[in-house]
Design a protein around this motif. Structure first.
Motif, PDB file in Angstrom:
ATOM      1  N   SER A   5       0.824  -1.206   0.000  1.00 20.72           N
ATOM      2  CA  SER A   5       0.000   0.000   0.000  1.00 20.72           C
ATOM      3  C   SER A   5       0.858   1.254   0.000  1.00 20.72           C
ATOM      4  CB  SER A   5      -0.857  -0.007   1.273  1.00 20.72           C
ATOM      5  OG  SER A   5      -1.464   1.251   1.473  1.00 20.72           O
ATOM      6  N   TYR A  34      -1.604   0.009  10.313  1.00 23.98           N
ATOM      7  CA  TYR A  34      -1.897  -0.604   9.009  1.00 23.98           C
ATOM      8  C   TYR A  34      -0.692  -0.465   8.064  1.00 23.98           C
ATOM      9  CZ  TYR A  34      -3.497  -1.137   4.271  1.00 23.98           C
ATOM     10  OH  TYR A  34      -3.583  -1.522   2.965  1.00 23.98           O
ATOM     11  N   ILE A  81     -13.366   7.577   0.213  1.00 22.85           N
ATOM     12  CA  ILE A  81     -14.049   8.807  -0.190  1.00 22.85           C
ATOM     13  C   ILE A  81     -15.248   8.586  -1.123  1.00 22.85           C
ATOM     14  CG2 ILE A  81     -12.340   9.262  -2.016  1.00 22.85           C
ATOM     15  CD1 ILE A  81     -12.767  12.261  -1.506  1.00 22.85           C
ATOM     16  N   LEU A  84     -18.769  15.747   2.903  1.00 25.18           N
ATOM     17  CA  LEU A  84     -17.855  16.537   3.745  1.00 25.18           C
ATOM     18  C   LEU A  84     -16.458  16.528   3.155  1.00 25.18           C
ATOM     19  CD1 LEU A  84     -18.888  15.257   7.302  1.00 25.18           C
ATOM     20  CD2 LEU A  84     -19.601  17.385   6.146  1.00 25.18           C
ATOM     21  N   PHE A 128     -12.787  17.085   4.248  1.00 23.15           N
ATOM     22  CA  PHE A 128     -12.019  17.163   5.491  1.00 23.15           C
ATOM     23  C   PHE A 128     -10.837  18.122   5.328  1.00 23.15           C
ATOM     24  CE2 PHE A 128     -13.435  12.498   6.159  1.00 23.15           C
ATOM     25  CZ  PHE A 128     -14.642  12.900   6.720  1.00 23.15           C
ATOM     26  N   ARG A 159      -5.051  13.097  -4.094  1.00 23.02           N
ATOM     27  CA  ARG A 159      -4.727  11.666  -4.095  1.00 23.02           C
ATOM     28  C   ARG A 159      -4.625  11.154  -5.527  1.00 23.02           C
ATOM     29  NH1 ARG A 159      -3.977  12.957   0.233  1.00 23.02           N
ATOM     30  NH2 ARG A 159      -4.700  12.139   2.236  1.00 23.02           N
ATOM     31  N   ARG A 200      -9.072  15.820   8.911  1.00 16.97           N
ATOM     32  CA  ARG A 200      -9.060  14.510   9.570  1.00 16.97           C
ATOM     33  C   ARG A 200      -7.611  14.256  10.008  1.00 16.97           C
ATOM     34  NH1 ARG A 200     -10.951   9.402   5.975  1.00 16.97           N
ATOM     35  NH2 ARG A 200      -8.882   9.722   5.094  1.00 16.97           N
ATOM     36  N   ASP A 251      -4.060  12.967   7.812  1.00 18.37           N
ATOM     37  CA  ASP A 251      -4.174  12.992   6.345  1.00 18.37           C
ATOM     38  C   ASP A 251      -3.028  13.782   5.718  1.00 18.37           C
ATOM     39  OD1 ASP A 251      -6.396  11.471   5.702  1.00 18.37           O
ATOM     40  OD2 ASP A 251      -7.799  13.139   5.896  1.00 18.37           O
TER      41      ASP A 251
HETATM   42  C1  WQD Z   1      -9.125  10.274   0.496  1.00 20.09           C
HETATM   43  C2  WQD Z   1      -9.139  11.784   0.726  1.00 20.09           C
HETATM   44  C3  WQD Z   1      -9.668  12.446   2.977  1.00 20.09           C
HETATM   45  C4  WQD Z   1     -13.843  11.091   2.879  1.00 20.09           C
HETATM   46  C5  WQD Z   1      -6.764   5.348   2.785  1.00 20.09           C
HETATM   47  C6  WQD Z   1      -5.631   4.684   3.511  1.00 20.09           C
HETATM   48  C7  WQD Z   1      -4.632   4.173   2.522  1.00 20.09           C
HETATM   49  C8  WQD Z   1      -5.276   3.310   1.466  1.00 20.09           C
HETATM   50  C9  WQD Z   1      -6.465   3.944   0.858  1.00 20.09           C
HETATM   51  C10 WQD Z   1      -5.275   0.913   1.726  1.00 20.09           C
HETATM   52  C11 WQD Z   1      -8.497  12.204   2.047  1.00 20.09           C
HETATM   53  C12 WQD Z   1     -10.714  12.906   2.007  1.00 20.09           C
HETATM   54  C13 WQD Z   1     -12.528  11.352   2.547  1.00 20.09           C
HETATM   55  C14 WQD Z   1     -14.737  12.174   3.093  1.00 20.09           C
HETATM   56  C15 WQD Z   1     -12.953  13.708   2.623  1.00 20.09           C
HETATM   57  N1  WQD Z   1      -5.734   2.070   2.000  1.00 20.09           N
HETATM   58  N2  WQD Z   1     -12.105  12.643   2.414  1.00 20.09           N
HETATM   59  N3  WQD Z   1     -14.250  13.447   2.943  1.00 20.09           N
HETATM   60  O1  WQD Z   1      -7.017   8.313   3.544  1.00 20.09           O
HETATM   61  O2  WQD Z   1      -6.163   8.746   1.199  1.00 20.09           O
HETATM   62  O3  WQD Z   1      -6.215   6.449   2.077  1.00 20.09           O
HETATM   63  O4  WQD Z   1      -7.336   4.429   1.861  1.00 20.09           O
HETATM   64  O5  WQD Z   1      -4.241   0.578   1.260  1.00 20.09           O
HETATM   65  O6  WQD Z   1      -3.690   3.488   3.233  1.00 20.09           O
HETATM   66  O7  WQD Z   1      -5.021   5.636   4.369  1.00 20.09           O
HETATM   67  O8  WQD Z   1      -8.329   7.491   1.511  1.00 20.09           O
HETATM   68  O9  WQD Z   1     -10.636   7.571   0.686  1.00 20.09           O
HETATM   69  O10 WQD Z   1     -10.235   7.798   3.171  1.00 20.09           O
HETATM   70  O11 WQD Z   1      -9.602   9.663   1.669  1.00 20.09           O
HETATM   71  O12 WQD Z   1     -12.568  14.871   2.506  1.00 20.09           O
HETATM   72  O13 WQD Z   1     -15.927  12.006   3.399  1.00 20.09           O
HETATM   73  O14 WQD Z   1     -10.496  12.181   0.839  1.00 20.09           O
HETATM   74  O15 WQD Z   1      -9.418  13.421   3.942  1.00 20.09           O
HETATM   75  O16 WQD Z   1      -7.803  13.395   1.826  1.00 20.09           O
HETATM   76  P1  WQD Z   1      -6.890   7.876   2.166  1.00 20.09           P
HETATM   77  P2  WQD Z   1      -9.790   8.058   1.786  1.00 20.09           P
END
Ligand code: WQD
Length: 326
Positions: free
Chosen positions: A117, A141, A187, A202, A204, A217, A281, A284
């Motif tokens: 990951s 993780y 997300i 939302l 974050f 991302r 959050r 992040d």
């Molecule tokens: C993406 C972006 C949130 C929801 C995680 C794990 C990573 C990998 C994939 C497995 C962030 C923002 C999210 C919402 C928001 N897992 N967001 N509002 O955190 O990049 O990665 O999943 O291998 O290890 O950390 O993914 O989809 O949670 O968030 O603003 O309602 O969307 O803050 O910037 P993340 P995510």
């Protein structure tokens, strides 16, 4: 080759099974079915229900199916849960891998693809994350994935197993509605959940040092990710001698949370405000975007689907599983 796909009934695993079968590979699935569902799999794929912690079962499956390669996806994958239950994460993700490698070594299996990951990088302070960017995971993780890579490479070197570690970036979309991700922990499904229950998605934090202030991302379509597994499996199978490869699986293209919210509003056709800003959050990183050069060079793989196809296909899957069309 005969491939054992651990976690093959999960969201990503079922896509890997589909890609490998479409390419003519033979597969058997091991899945404890806690998160996976066997109805994601074609009826003629053998499914063994069980855990990678069960050494005796692993030995039996590898022997009975004359397995020659393993794609190991079975793992726990929720960051927040890993903070609450670190022992469980190390047990399933690291100890489970050690048990699997012991069985693999004893059975003389010569190829292993490991599901890693981008979480191994933590908060990378670079524009594009290369495989040489320092690994500083920020949660249990990510630690278990990094420790898993070390273990895979060490066991591969000592026991003559060709290994590939695939560092997934942010996975989204589905090849078919029935294979969709049914969780609400990333997300795209989190935004769908909001818009289909009359709430605004939302964002974050909008004060990050990025062009629109929201986090960026690298989203990768799960079908492309599945093809990357196939490419890695073939690379391993074709190697005359053991060796290891660790590659990012991403697109090299960043998408902001705000851009994602706009796309979700457009695809779902929901009116009302596109997004509402909420506090950051914790944990992040502002920007995590892959350099996808090494995987293109080594495996000849690059992503074919864009983020619109991810959101559109995920929406079909959401409607099928939730019975909601909004
Ligand atoms: C993406 C972006 C949130 C929801 C995680 C794990 C990573 C990998 C994939 C497995 C962030 C923002 C999210 C919402 C928001 N897992 N967001 N509002 O955190 O990049 O990665 O999943 O291998 O290890 O950390 O993914 O989809 O949670 O968030 O603003 O309602 O969307 O803050 O910037 P993340 P995510």
């Amino acid at each position: 080759m005969m491939w054992l796909i651990t976690g093959g009934a999960g969201y990503i695993g079922a896509h890997v099974v589909a890609a490998m079968r479409a390419a003519g590979e033979r597969v058997v699935v091991l899945d404890d079915l806690t998160a996976g569902r066997s109805d994601r799999l074609p009826a003629d794929v053998p499914v063994v229900r069980g855990s990678v912690l069960d050494r005796e079962l692993l030995g039996r499956v590898l022997a009975e199916h004359e397995v020659t390669g393993v794609v190991h996806l079975a793992a726990r994958k929720q960051v927040a849960e890993s903070v609450e239950q670190p022992i469980r994460y190390y047990e399933e993700n690291v100890h489970g891998l050690a048990v699997l490698l012991d069985a693999v070594t004893a059975a003389g299996v010569r190829a292993l693809v490991f599901s890693s990951s981008a979480a191994v990088y933590g908060m990378p302070d670079v524009d594009l994350v290369t495989e040489d960017t320092p690994c500083q995971p920020m949660n249990p993780y990510g630690e278990t994935k990094l420790a898993g890579e070390w273990l895979v490479r060490a066991a591969g070197r000592t026991h003559g197993i060709a290994t590939a570690c695939l560092r997934y970036f942010n996975v989204a979309g589905t090849a078919r509605p029935e294979l969709a991700d049914t969780g609400v922990s990333n997300i795209v499904p989190m935004f769908f959940d909001r818009v289909t229950t009359g709430r605004t998605p939302l964002v974050f934090g909008d004060d990050y040092p990025t062009p629109d202030g929201t986090c960026v991302r690298d989203y990768i379509h799960v079908s492309d990710l599945a093809d990357a597994h196939l490419a890695a499996a073939r690379w391993l199978a074709d190697r005359p001698a053991p060796g290891d490869l660790t590659v990012n699986v991403g697109t090299g293209h960043g998408v902001s949370v705000r851009e994602m919210a706009e796309l979700v509003a457009e695809v779902t056709g929901h009116g009302g405000p596109v997004a509402e800003v909420a506090p950051r959050r914790p944990g992040d990183p502002a920007r995590v975007v892959a350099s996808a050069e090494l995987i293109a060079k080594e495996l000849g793989w690059s992503a074919r689907h864009d983020v619109r196809e991810m959101v559109t296909s995920a929406w079909w899957g959401w409607q099928r599983h939730r019975g909601q069309t909004g």
